[in-house]
Design a protein around this motif. Sequence first.
Motif, PDB file in Angstrom:
ATOM      1  N   LYS A   1       0.831  -1.217   0.000  1.00 39.16           N
ATOM      2  CA  LYS A   1       0.000   0.000   0.000  1.00 39.16           C
ATOM      3  C   LYS A   1       0.861   1.260   0.000  1.00 39.16           C
ATOM      4  O   LYS A   1       0.515   2.252  -0.631  1.00 39.16           O
ATOM      5  N   ALA A   2       1.985   1.221   0.698  1.00 43.59           N
ATOM      6  CA  ALA A   2       2.875   2.387   0.709  1.00 43.59           C
ATOM      7  C   ALA A   2       3.461   2.626  -0.686  1.00 43.59           C
ATOM      8  O   ALA A   2       3.552   3.770  -1.149  1.00 43.59           O
ATOM      9  N   LEU A   3       3.826   1.542  -1.359  1.00 41.09           N
ATOM     10  CA  LEU A   3       4.345   1.674  -2.730  1.00 41.09           C
ATOM     11  C   LEU A   3       3.270   2.206  -3.663  1.00 41.09           C
ATOM     12  O   LEU A   3       3.539   3.028  -4.545  1.00 41.09           O
ATOM     13  N   ALA A   4       2.032   1.751  -3.467  1.00 36.60           N
ATOM     14  CA  ALA A   4       0.929   2.217  -4.315  1.00 36.60           C
ATOM     15  C   ALA A   4       0.697   3.709  -4.109  1.00 36.60           C
ATOM     16  O   ALA A   4       0.474   4.447  -5.080  1.00 36.60           O
ATOM     17  N   ARG A   5       0.749   4.160  -2.868  1.00 28.50           N
ATOM     18  CA  ARG A   5       0.568   5.600  -2.612  1.00 28.50           C
ATOM     19  C   ARG A   5       1.704   6.407  -3.215  1.00 28.50           C
ATOM     20  O   ARG A   5       1.491   7.474  -3.780  1.00 28.50           O
ATOM     21  N   ARG A   6       2.920   5.894  -3.100  1.00 29.22           N
ATOM     22  CA  ARG A   6       4.088   6.615  -3.619  1.00 29.22           C
ATOM     23  C   ARG A   6       4.023   6.767  -5.137  1.00 29.22           C
ATOM     24  O   ARG A   6       4.369   7.814  -5.681  1.00 29.22           O
ATOM     25  N   HIS A   7       3.551   5.741  -5.832  1.00 30.25           N
ATOM     26  CA  HIS A   7       3.496   5.783  -7.296  1.00 30.25           C
ATOM     27  C   HIS A   7       2.123   6.182  -7.828  1.00 30.25           C
ATOM     28  O   HIS A   7       1.908   6.200  -9.037  1.00 30.25           O
ATOM     29  N   GLN A   8       1.195   6.472  -6.931  1.00 35.21           N
ATOM     30  CA  GLN A   8      -0.162   6.916  -7.274  1.00 35.21           C
ATOM     31  C   GLN A   8      -0.872   5.927  -8.203  1.00 35.21           C
ATOM     32  O   GLN A   8      -1.422   6.293  -9.245  1.00 35.21           O
ATOM     33  N   VAL A   9      -0.832   4.651  -7.801  1.00 33.97           N
ATOM     34  CA  VAL A   9      -1.537   3.596  -8.526  1.00 33.97           C
ATOM     35  C   VAL A   9      -2.291   2.740  -7.514  1.00 33.97           C
ATOM     36  O   VAL A   9      -2.103   2.878  -6.300  1.00 33.97           O
ATOM     37  N   ASP A  10      -3.103   1.847  -8.002  1.00 27.76           N
ATOM     38  CA  ASP A  10      -3.849   0.947  -7.144  1.00 27.76           C
ATOM     39  C   ASP A  10      -2.914  -0.137  -6.598  1.00 27.76           C
ATOM     40  O   ASP A  10      -1.979  -0.551  -7.300  1.00 27.76           O
ATOM     41  N   PRO A  11      -3.147  -0.616  -5.370  1.00 25.96           N
ATOM     42  CA  PRO A  11      -2.302  -1.689  -4.840  1.00 25.96           C
ATOM     43  C   PRO A  11      -2.297  -2.938  -5.726  1.00 25.96           C
ATOM     44  O   PRO A  11      -1.301  -3.668  -5.796  1.00 25.96           O
ATOM     45  N   LYS A  12      -3.383  -3.181  -6.427  1.00 24.85           N
ATOM     46  CA  LYS A  12      -3.445  -4.343  -7.332  1.00 24.85           C
ATOM     47  C   LYS A  12      -2.382  -4.224  -8.430  1.00 24.85           C
ATOM     48  O   LYS A  12      -1.796  -5.224  -8.842  1.00 24.85           O
ATOM     49  N   THR A  13      -2.118  -2.997  -8.891  1.00 24.08           N
ATOM     50  CA  THR A  13      -1.085  -2.782  -9.907  1.00 24.08           C
ATOM     51  C   THR A  13       0.286  -3.156  -9.348  1.00 24.08           C
ATOM     52  O   THR A  13       1.079  -3.813 -10.032  1.00 24.08           O
ATOM     53  N   ILE A  14       0.553  -2.762  -8.110  1.00 25.78           N
ATOM     54  CA  ILE A  14       1.836  -3.093  -7.478  1.00 25.78           C
ATOM     55  C   ILE A  14       1.966  -4.605  -7.329  1.00 25.78           C
ATOM     56  O   ILE A  14       3.012  -5.180  -7.639  1.00 25.78           O
ATOM     57  N   ARG A  15       0.890  -5.267  -6.875  1.00 28.74           N
ATOM     58  CA  ARG A  15       0.933  -6.721  -6.723  1.00 28.74           C
ATOM     59  C   ARG A  15       1.169  -7.409  -8.070  1.00 28.74           C
ATOM     60  O   ARG A  15       1.884  -8.407  -8.152  1.00 28.74           O
ATOM     61  N   ARG A  16       0.559  -6.887  -9.132  1.00 28.65           N
ATOM     62  CA  ARG A  16       0.735  -7.465 -10.462  1.00 28.65           C
ATOM     63  C   ARG A  16       2.200  -7.349 -10.903  1.00 28.65           C
ATOM     64  O   ARG A  16       2.763  -8.296 -11.457  1.00 28.65           O
ATOM     65  N   VAL A  17       2.816  -6.189 -10.644  1.00 23.85           N
ATOM     66  CA  VAL A  17       4.228  -5.994 -11.000  1.00 23.85           C
ATOM     67  C   VAL A  17       5.104  -6.943 -10.190  1.00 23.85           C
ATOM     68  O   VAL A  17       6.019  -7.586 -10.730  1.00 23.85           O
ATOM     69  N   LEU A  18       4.818  -7.061  -8.891  1.00 23.38           N
ATOM     70  CA  LEU A  18       5.622  -7.938  -8.036  1.00 23.38           C
ATOM     71  C   LEU A  18       5.462  -9.406  -8.429  1.00 23.38           C
ATOM     72  O   LEU A  18       6.431 -10.166  -8.431  1.00 23.38           O
ATOM     73  N   ASP A  19       4.250  -9.801  -8.788  1.00 25.83           N
ATOM     74  CA  ASP A  19       4.022 -11.186  -9.208  1.00 25.83           C
ATOM     75  C   ASP A  19       4.723 -11.480 -10.522  1.00 25.83           C
ATOM     76  O   ASP A  19       5.256 -12.575 -10.720  1.00 25.83           O
TER      77      ASP A  19
END
Length: 136
Positions: A60-78
């Motif tokens: 969630k912190a990464l999502a806030r920093r990059h102004q995207v949804d947490p699902k986007t961050i999880r997709r990148v990490l996966d």
Amino acid sequence: MMVSVLAAVLEFQRDMISENTREGVAAAEAAGKTLSRPATLDPDQAAKVVETFGEGAAVKALARRHQVDPKTIRRVLDAAGARDLPGQARRPPGRGRRATPAARAGPGDHPRPARPARRPPARSRRRDHPLPVCPG
């Protein structure tokens, strides 16, 4: 007979539309055009997200920093395989949510009482009812 002719014409028209679509997609691919939605994070940002997550940052912190949804961050990490680190325990789905007060209650506890029923809506005056006349 009229229905059969109409059905044949419509089927021919549908086949023509489908063929034109396939040709257009093939021409766009040959021209090197991107046919999908543009990525939210560019490759440099995605690499930075994976690196920062490896250092211990929360999704969630990464999502806030990059102004995207947490699902986007999880997709990148996966996609990078960063969430499957050895030694990192994965929770089963649905286990991270808070329990409701009724589920948290012990055997002798009672859940919160139900809310009282809502008041009925105020009655409106009927149109055919004469309004009171003020003396004057």
